[in-house]
Design an enzyme around this catalytic site. Structure first.
Site, PDB file in Angstrom:
ATOM      1  N   HIS A 136      -2.254  -5.412   1.304  1.00  0.00           N
ATOM      2  CA  HIS A 136      -3.569  -5.994   1.029  1.00  0.00           C
ATOM      3  C   HIS A 136      -3.350  -7.423   0.562  1.00  0.00           C
ATOM      4  O   HIS A 136      -2.441  -7.692  -0.226  1.00  0.00           O
ATOM      5  CB  HIS A 136      -4.273  -5.188  -0.076  1.00  0.00           C
ATOM      6  CG  HIS A 136      -5.470  -5.880  -0.640  1.00  0.00           C
ATOM      7  ND1 HIS A 136      -6.720  -5.758  -0.082  1.00  0.00           N
ATOM      8  CD2 HIS A 136      -5.609  -6.708  -1.708  1.00  0.00           C
ATOM      9  CE1 HIS A 136      -7.580  -6.480  -0.800  1.00  0.00           C
ATOM     10  NE2 HIS A 136      -6.927  -7.067  -1.784  1.00  0.00           N
ATOM     11  N   PHE A 196     -16.339   3.341   6.110  1.00  0.00           N
ATOM     12  CA  PHE A 196     -14.901   3.560   5.916  1.00  0.00           C
ATOM     13  C   PHE A 196     -14.463   3.550   4.453  1.00  0.00           C
ATOM     14  O   PHE A 196     -13.315   3.874   4.137  1.00  0.00           O
ATOM     15  CB  PHE A 196     -14.083   2.514   6.687  1.00  0.00           C
ATOM     16  CG  PHE A 196     -14.320   1.098   6.239  1.00  0.00           C
ATOM     17  CD1 PHE A 196     -13.631   0.568   5.144  1.00  0.00           C
ATOM     18  CD2 PHE A 196     -15.226   0.292   6.901  1.00  0.00           C
ATOM     19  CE1 PHE A 196     -13.841  -0.735   4.732  1.00  0.00           C
ATOM     20  CE2 PHE A 196     -15.444  -1.018   6.495  1.00  0.00           C
ATOM     21  CZ  PHE A 196     -14.754  -1.531   5.403  1.00  0.00           C
ATOM     22  N   TYR A 216     -12.745  -3.016  -3.875  1.00  0.00           N
ATOM     23  CA  TYR A 216     -13.407  -3.046  -2.569  1.00  0.00           C
ATOM     24  C   TYR A 216     -14.927  -3.117  -2.684  1.00  0.00           C
ATOM     25  O   TYR A 216     -15.640  -2.639  -1.811  1.00  0.00           O
ATOM     26  CB  TYR A 216     -12.975  -1.830  -1.747  1.00  0.00           C
ATOM     27  CG  TYR A 216     -11.519  -1.854  -1.367  1.00  0.00           C
ATOM     28  CD1 TYR A 216     -10.997  -2.884  -0.577  1.00  0.00           C
ATOM     29  CD2 TYR A 216     -10.647  -0.858  -1.795  1.00  0.00           C
ATOM     30  CE1 TYR A 216      -9.662  -2.917  -0.223  1.00  0.00           C
ATOM     31  CE2 TYR A 216      -9.301  -0.877  -1.435  1.00  0.00           C
ATOM     32  CZ  TYR A 216      -8.821  -1.911  -0.659  1.00  0.00           C
ATOM     33  OH  TYR A 216      -7.489  -1.938  -0.302  1.00  0.00           O
ATOM     34  N   GLU A 224      -9.235 -10.135  -8.343  1.00  0.00           N
ATOM     35  CA  GLU A 224      -8.321  -9.017  -8.134  1.00  0.00           C
ATOM     36  C   GLU A 224      -7.134  -9.062  -9.090  1.00  0.00           C
ATOM     37  O   GLU A 224      -6.707  -8.033  -9.611  1.00  0.00           O
ATOM     38  CB  GLU A 224      -7.876  -8.978  -6.670  1.00  0.00           C
ATOM     39  CG  GLU A 224      -9.033  -8.653  -5.739  1.00  0.00           C
ATOM     40  CD  GLU A 224      -8.692  -8.694  -4.274  1.00  0.00           C
ATOM     41  OE1 GLU A 224      -7.483  -8.680  -3.930  1.00  0.00           O
ATOM     42  OE2 GLU A 224      -9.617  -8.738  -3.445  1.00  0.00           O
ATOM     43  N   ARG A 237       2.060  -6.690   9.115  1.00  0.00           N
ATOM     44  CA  ARG A 237       1.256  -5.608   9.701  1.00  0.00           C
ATOM     45  C   ARG A 237       1.628  -5.333  11.145  1.00  0.00           C
ATOM     46  O   ARG A 237       1.594  -4.190  11.589  1.00  0.00           O
ATOM     47  CB  ARG A 237      -0.221  -5.948   9.579  1.00  0.00           C
ATOM     48  CG  ARG A 237      -0.709  -5.926   8.134  1.00  0.00           C
ATOM     49  CD  ARG A 237      -2.158  -6.346   8.050  1.00  0.00           C
ATOM     50  NE  ARG A 237      -2.656  -6.316   6.690  1.00  0.00           N
ATOM     51  CZ  ARG A 237      -3.512  -7.193   6.208  1.00  0.00           C
ATOM     52  NH1 ARG A 237      -3.978  -8.178   6.966  1.00  0.00           N
ATOM     53  NH2 ARG A 237      -3.932  -7.090   4.957  1.00  0.00           N
ATOM     54  N   LYS A 292       0.810  -1.217   0.000  1.00  0.00           N
ATOM     55  CA  LYS A 292       0.000   0.000   0.000  1.00  0.00           C
ATOM     56  C   LYS A 292       0.854   1.283   0.000  1.00  0.00           C
ATOM     57  O   LYS A 292       2.055   1.245   0.285  1.00  0.00           O
ATOM     58  CB  LYS A 292      -0.928  -0.007   1.210  1.00  0.00           C
ATOM     59  CG  LYS A 292      -1.982  -1.116   1.139  1.00  0.00           C
ATOM     60  CD  LYS A 292      -2.922  -1.028   2.325  1.00  0.00           C
ATOM     61  CE  LYS A 292      -4.042  -2.037   2.234  1.00  0.00           C
ATOM     62  NZ  LYS A 292      -5.004  -1.858   3.339  1.00  0.00           N
ATOM     63  N   ASN A 328      -2.172  -0.173   7.002  1.00  0.00           N
ATOM     64  CA  ASN A 328      -1.691  -1.491   7.424  1.00  0.00           C
ATOM     65  C   ASN A 328      -0.755  -2.133   6.407  1.00  0.00           C
ATOM     66  O   ASN A 328      -0.552  -3.322   6.417  1.00  0.00           O
ATOM     67  CB  ASN A 328      -2.868  -2.408   7.765  1.00  0.00           C
ATOM     68  CG  ASN A 328      -3.771  -2.691   6.577  1.00  0.00           C
ATOM     69  OD1 ASN A 328      -3.594  -2.168   5.483  1.00  0.00           O
ATOM     70  ND2 ASN A 328      -4.767  -3.540   6.799  1.00  0.00           N
ATOM     71  N   ARG A 330      -1.802 -14.454   3.951  1.00  0.00           N
ATOM     72  CA  ARG A 330      -2.587 -13.819   5.021  1.00  0.00           C
ATOM     73  C   ARG A 330      -1.960 -14.074   6.391  1.00  0.00           C
ATOM     74  O   ARG A 330      -1.991 -13.205   7.261  1.00  0.00           O
ATOM     75  CB  ARG A 330      -4.035 -14.281   4.948  1.00  0.00           C
ATOM     76  CG  ARG A 330      -4.719 -13.695   3.681  1.00  0.00           C
ATOM     77  CD  ARG A 330      -6.161 -14.029   3.580  1.00  0.00           C
ATOM     78  NE  ARG A 330      -6.961 -13.478   4.651  1.00  0.00           N
ATOM     79  CZ  ARG A 330      -7.431 -12.231   4.684  1.00  0.00           C
ATOM     80  NH1 ARG A 330      -7.152 -11.382   3.723  1.00  0.00           N
ATOM     81  NH2 ARG A 330      -8.196 -11.834   5.690  1.00  0.00           N
ATOM     82  N   THR A 386      -5.773  -7.748  10.094  1.00  0.00           N
ATOM     83  CA  THR A 386      -6.010  -6.541   9.302  1.00  0.00           C
ATOM     84  C   THR A 386      -5.693  -5.280  10.102  1.00  0.00           C
ATOM     85  O   THR A 386      -5.087  -4.343   9.590  1.00  0.00           O
ATOM     86  CB  THR A 386      -7.475  -6.506   8.820  1.00  0.00           C
ATOM     87  OG1 THR A 386      -7.727  -7.696   8.077  1.00  0.00           O
ATOM     88  CG2 THR A 386      -7.739  -5.306   7.942  1.00  0.00           C
TER      89      THR A 386
END
Length: 136
Positions: free
Chosen positions: A116, A58, A50, A127, A103, A10, A113, A86, A92
């Protein structure tokens, strides 16, 4: 079972010069990088990314943040790639992520964070298609 997934480093991580540190963690987890590119994401593509958060309070802040600078997009392959990515990413919310996770070590708050990661094979496929096209 080998599978593919997507990771997005990110804008907060790119600005903080954490790309290399995050890629090291990914490679040390035995995930292989099949494709990598940098991009600045449009708000339209982020709305598609998203889509499951449509209507949530948010979402607009998340889209503003994710379109605020460059990201690094990676296609990864490996045994249980989705689950393993993950796991190394951590929770998250960086405040709930364990130390030693990406993270937990680099995230500061939500949405800052640093990474993704899709949560299912269907999400990963959709994605990857968004950012790399269907041929990948």
């Amino acid at each position: 079972m080998e599978e593919i997934t997507l990771a997005i480093i990110k804008p907060d991580a790119v600005k903080r010069k954490l790309i290399g540190q995050i890629i090291i963690r990914i490679e040390e987890s035995d995930l292989r990088i099949l494709c990598i590119k940098m991009a600045t994401l449009s708000k339209n593509i982020l709305r598609e990314l998203y889509i499951e958060h449509e209507g949530k309070s948010f979402l607009e802040d998340l889209i503003e943040f994710m379109s605020s600078g460059q990201v690094v997009l990676l296609i990864l392959k490996g045994e249980k790639a989705i689950e393993n990515l993950r796991k190394i990413c951590g929770a998250t919310d960086p405040n709930k992520a364990l130390p030693g996770t990406i993270r937990g070590d680099y995230g500061t708050s939500l949405p800052y964070n640093v990474i993704h990661a899709p949560d299912s094979p269907e999400s990963a496929k959709r994605e990857i298609g968004l950012f790399f096209g269907e041929e990948k």
